[in-house]
Design an enzyme around this catalytic site. Sequence first.
Site, PDB file in Angstrom:
ATOM      1  N   HIS A   1       0.861  -1.362  -0.088  1.00  0.00           N
ATOM      2  CA  HIS A   1       0.020   0.121  -0.201  1.00  0.00           C
ATOM      3  C   HIS A   1       0.725   1.468   0.053  1.00  0.00           C
ATOM      4  O   HIS A   1       0.715   2.180  -0.827  1.00  0.00           O
ATOM      5  CB  HIS A   1      -0.871   0.039   1.084  1.00  0.00           C
ATOM      6  CG  HIS A   1      -1.933   1.130   1.388  1.00  0.00           C
ATOM      7  ND1 HIS A   1      -3.203   0.950   1.061  1.00  0.00           N
ATOM      8  CD2 HIS A   1      -1.540   2.335   1.929  1.00  0.00           C
ATOM      9  CE1 HIS A   1      -3.724   2.275   1.188  1.00  0.00           C
ATOM     10  NE2 HIS A   1      -2.661   3.170   1.763  1.00  0.00           N
ATOM     11  N   GLU A   2       1.766   1.226   1.027  1.00  0.00           N
ATOM     12  CA  GLU A   2       2.546   2.483   1.186  1.00  0.00           C
ATOM     13  C   GLU A   2       3.528   2.412  -0.284  1.00  0.00           C
ATOM     14  O   GLU A   2       4.055   3.688  -0.650  1.00  0.00           O
ATOM     15  CB  GLU A   2       3.272   2.644   2.342  1.00  0.00           C
ATOM     16  CG  GLU A   2       2.759   2.394   3.630  1.00  0.00           C
ATOM     17  CD  GLU A   2       1.326   3.356   3.585  1.00  0.00           C
ATOM     18  OE1 GLU A   2       1.439   4.316   2.957  1.00  0.00           O
ATOM     19  OE2 GLU A   2       0.476   3.163   4.491  1.00  0.00           O
TER      20      GLU A   2
ATOM     21  N   HIS B   1       1.888   4.649  -2.814  1.00  0.00           N
ATOM     22  CA  HIS B   1       2.020   5.971  -2.809  1.00  0.00           C
ATOM     23  C   HIS B   1       3.447   6.496  -2.865  1.00  0.00           C
ATOM     24  O   HIS B   1       3.646   7.649  -3.452  1.00  0.00           O
ATOM     25  CB  HIS B   1       1.820   6.526  -1.041  1.00  0.00           C
ATOM     26  CG  HIS B   1       0.278   6.290  -0.620  1.00  0.00           C
ATOM     27  ND1 HIS B   1      -0.648   7.016  -1.052  1.00  0.00           N
ATOM     28  CD2 HIS B   1      -0.137   5.669   0.657  1.00  0.00           C
ATOM     29  CE1 HIS B   1      -1.744   6.921  -0.390  1.00  0.00           C
ATOM     30  NE2 HIS B   1      -1.411   5.876   0.383  1.00  0.00           N
TER      31      HIS B   1
ATOM     32  N   GLU C   1      -4.634   7.828  -3.134  1.00  0.00           N
ATOM     33  CA  GLU C   1      -4.967   6.148  -2.651  1.00  0.00           C
ATOM     34  C   GLU C   1      -5.340   5.453  -3.611  1.00  0.00           C
ATOM     35  O   GLU C   1      -5.458   4.115  -3.441  1.00  0.00           O
ATOM     36  CB  GLU C   1      -6.249   6.431  -1.590  1.00  0.00           C
ATOM     37  CG  GLU C   1      -5.847   7.254  -0.316  1.00  0.00           C
ATOM     38  CD  GLU C   1      -4.965   6.621   0.464  1.00  0.00           C
ATOM     39  OE1 GLU C   1      -4.866   5.297   0.513  1.00  0.00           O
ATOM     40  OE2 GLU C   1      -4.426   7.330   1.252  1.00  0.00           O
TER      41      GLU C   1
END
Lengths: 498, 498
Positions: free
Chosen positions: A262-263, A266, A292
């Site tokens: 997820h990170e 980003h 996101e």
Amino acid sequence: VNASLVELRNLVAEIWDLNSARGLLSWDEETHMPRGGAEARAEQKATLERLAHERLRSDELARLLDALAPLERELDPDSDDASLIRVVRRDHEKARRVPTELQAELVRNGSIGYERWLQARAQNDFRVLLPHLHRSLELRRRYIDCFEAAADPYDVLVDDYEPGWTTADIDPILSRLKEALVPMVAALPDSGGAADALRGSFAVDAQQAFSLWLLERCGFDREAWSLTGTVHPFEVSISPTDIRLTTRFDEDGLGGVFACLHEFGHGLYERQVSPSLVRTPLATGASAAIHESQSRLWENLVGRGLPFWRFAYPQLQAHLPELRDVTLERFHRAINAMRPSLIRVEADELTYSLHIVLRYELEREVVSGTLALEDLEDAFAAKMRAYLGIDPPDAVHGVLQDMHWADLGFGYFASYAIGNVISLQLWEQLCSELGDLEAQFGRGEFGALREWLGARVHRYGRKYSAAEMTERAVGGPLDPEPYLAYLSRKVNELSAAA
Amino acid sequence: VNASLVELRNLVAEIWDLNSARGLLSWDEETHMPRGGAEARAEQKATLERLAHERLRSDELARLLDALAPLERELDPDSDDASLIRVVRRDHEKARRVPTELQAELVRNGSIGYERWLQARAQNDFRVLLPHLHRSLELRRRYIDCFEAAADPYDVLVDDYEPGWTTADIDPILSRLKEALVPMVAALPDSGGAADALRGSFAVDAQQAFSLWLLERCGFDREAWSLTGTVHPFEVSISPTDIRLTTRFDEDGLGGVFACLHEFGHGLYERQVSPSLVRTPLATGASAAIHESQSRLWENLVGRGLPFWRFAYPQLQAHLPELRDVTLERFHRAINAMRPSLIRVEADELTYSLHIVLRYELEREVVSGTLALEDLEDAFAAKMRAYLGIDPPDAVHGVLQDMHWADLGFGYFASYAIGNVISLQLWEQLCSELGDLEAQFGRGEFGALREWLGARVHRYGRKYSAAEMTERAVGGPLDPEPYLAYLSRKVNELSAAA
């Protein structure tokens, strides 16, 4: 070279230095800082915010923007310079409305809130946080009052995260998600213990070593990225070549591995911003929702797919002996098991957006004054029961679970759901252009995906609004149907496989 | 309350926030930052330095200091307020002489220098660093030229680290150390392989766990302190309740453990500054030498003593099985073994000050122009041969070993030797007042020592100059003889024991 443009670039570079230094102070606050440093840290961050804000709302900047208006009209609107002038003007006009002391106080209050939140969690008591929330709400209302009466006071908060969108733009999307998902969740078949394959004790060191290996295959390199432990995973870029990922590994699950992916989503966005935008306010993402969309794309569309694990699972098994006897197919079903659960960041894809919807609705009620902060914990539990059919046993597993509300940082949650929606719109677009990516993922190859995202989204940084960026990348406006169709397919496939 | 005093306190608090934020940026640069972040980091630090320096040399501050002159004359000179006005005036007057752009450029150059130094070390080639050193020397000369012609241009650098002392104050001390120590080193008996007890491979994790245990017994607590790995150990305080120690553990020795004690000495100084001085420029140590007296006191006078290890050695043995068969006495001789060696930070107490003397002499020659930077590597080696009788085999073990010269951060090294001298003056004073501390150390009790240091040195922060602080704590001026006598005793005792 236009002298005003040079001056503008120098001024925004100074602001960027202050903001990126503050970013590092925040990163440290949540990773390495001894708790005794909290009070001084709040002051340090408030001072950096104040100095940046003074510059952003300064008469000097107003004068430069006036002087640059003719140049802006001459330039290609997509050029770096025209975009810089346009975005700085927008930031400047917003900053002019907010007294610098209020802006600094909001930042100071955020640091204090993080400490109070940690304390409230340690005591598992929402009331520990409540006095701070009252103060936060007062500040948040003063902030909203700085802007002309909008259709909805919540619009002011939405605009901070999704420039150009209002509550009226996002509310129909969230309503549609709720309308579709509540019955789907209620009708979920028993997952037949699919998640049981991941019951066990997984050594944190081994998870970390595996995650680093995995991230490096995805595009993380140690020259420009780092990975650190924290309480609540996040990503921050100190510069486009200094990307900080944080995660939290627990022995009782693999949530930390997916938080890494997820990170990473980003981080890759920030990493692939055009180098020509460095040290300007354009050197970041277009909006929270676009950001996101990137994190959810890597976490879910890539990271929960069978092809991805065809490549990665043997390595995971090598790191975690507990998984030796779990087949790839069983593992894949386990990481996609769907059932209502308490913690948003550990929620499956189907229930995730309902966690968001309930927070979004509560935020709007608090801002409009129809819900008192004292009643927030109960209201949270009531919506958990209504939408997900489960009941938080305590504050840590309920209203205290997210740090976002530690200082009533309202407005952000909706972006997670909008990001999910955009991630599917992007995914359909890129699959139609790139063809079968799954074979590449199965070989651990992500270059084509990275390049497409870089070329179509990342390199533009913050040049465009969220709406413009979505339109440019997928050729249309926000549309929740692809995401809902994807979830339906997934529920059906997994039911069939069970 | 005096309104100008309130204004002064607000202004210095803002400067303090900027400086402490910059401290964190430096800490991160040497601990966690991916190398790709270096360029942006140099800009971030330069911007924070520039903003702090602008405020320090501002007309606003000049006006406040003028307005506060009558109050200062009325107040007790030892009071917080009078000390604040006095020290800020001194800082202001120095800052007025230096253009802000030069000050910021020195900071930017320091960050770049750190990267170049890492590169030069990786290639083990002094020439990689040389172009940067030329640029650094030019900047350093411009800085010196900002001040009125002093007796010696090196005075300008000394004053930055040892306020109130000049080259004429410290030169006799360093000359005396050299005169006494060169023959003592030449006459050192063969240590009979005393250090061989510490040959082995000591797991880094175990050293770290032991060091944390040890530091906690000394006074480190996780609420206000942290310990992190780095290339070149250092300490920085982000606030008096946010103390960062860094160290470097190597498998082939226990240098990292002693580095922890050294940095703890620095940290305790910052930790015990009076809370009333927080967010002022007084909330740090009086001078570099006073600071080093604290680090050397903990590292050597406490940390290499037999009583200390009576308490700590069983724990060390429990962590490091390699030491199970090494007796306490043999271990004690090993950590005190004296023989010329290449690396300053690993040098024994006898040879240490000669490492300093040679650097100090070379710095003065470079500043005066009698030594060209191109010849620095050879000159370094020549002095190593002359004073220590050994020859650096390469740049990493010679001229490239310290980061201080990465940007010609000249003037600091002398403070290490002066700090050694002060540490013995303090030690004799505190032993005469506290009596037998050794029994306490043998029980792992350090409270009395901490309190004495806090009451006699630490709490005053930066109120007094190095000379005043020394005079107050030990009742006399700098005196190298106690330190030399201590070294003589130690040489004799260890020879007798061998």
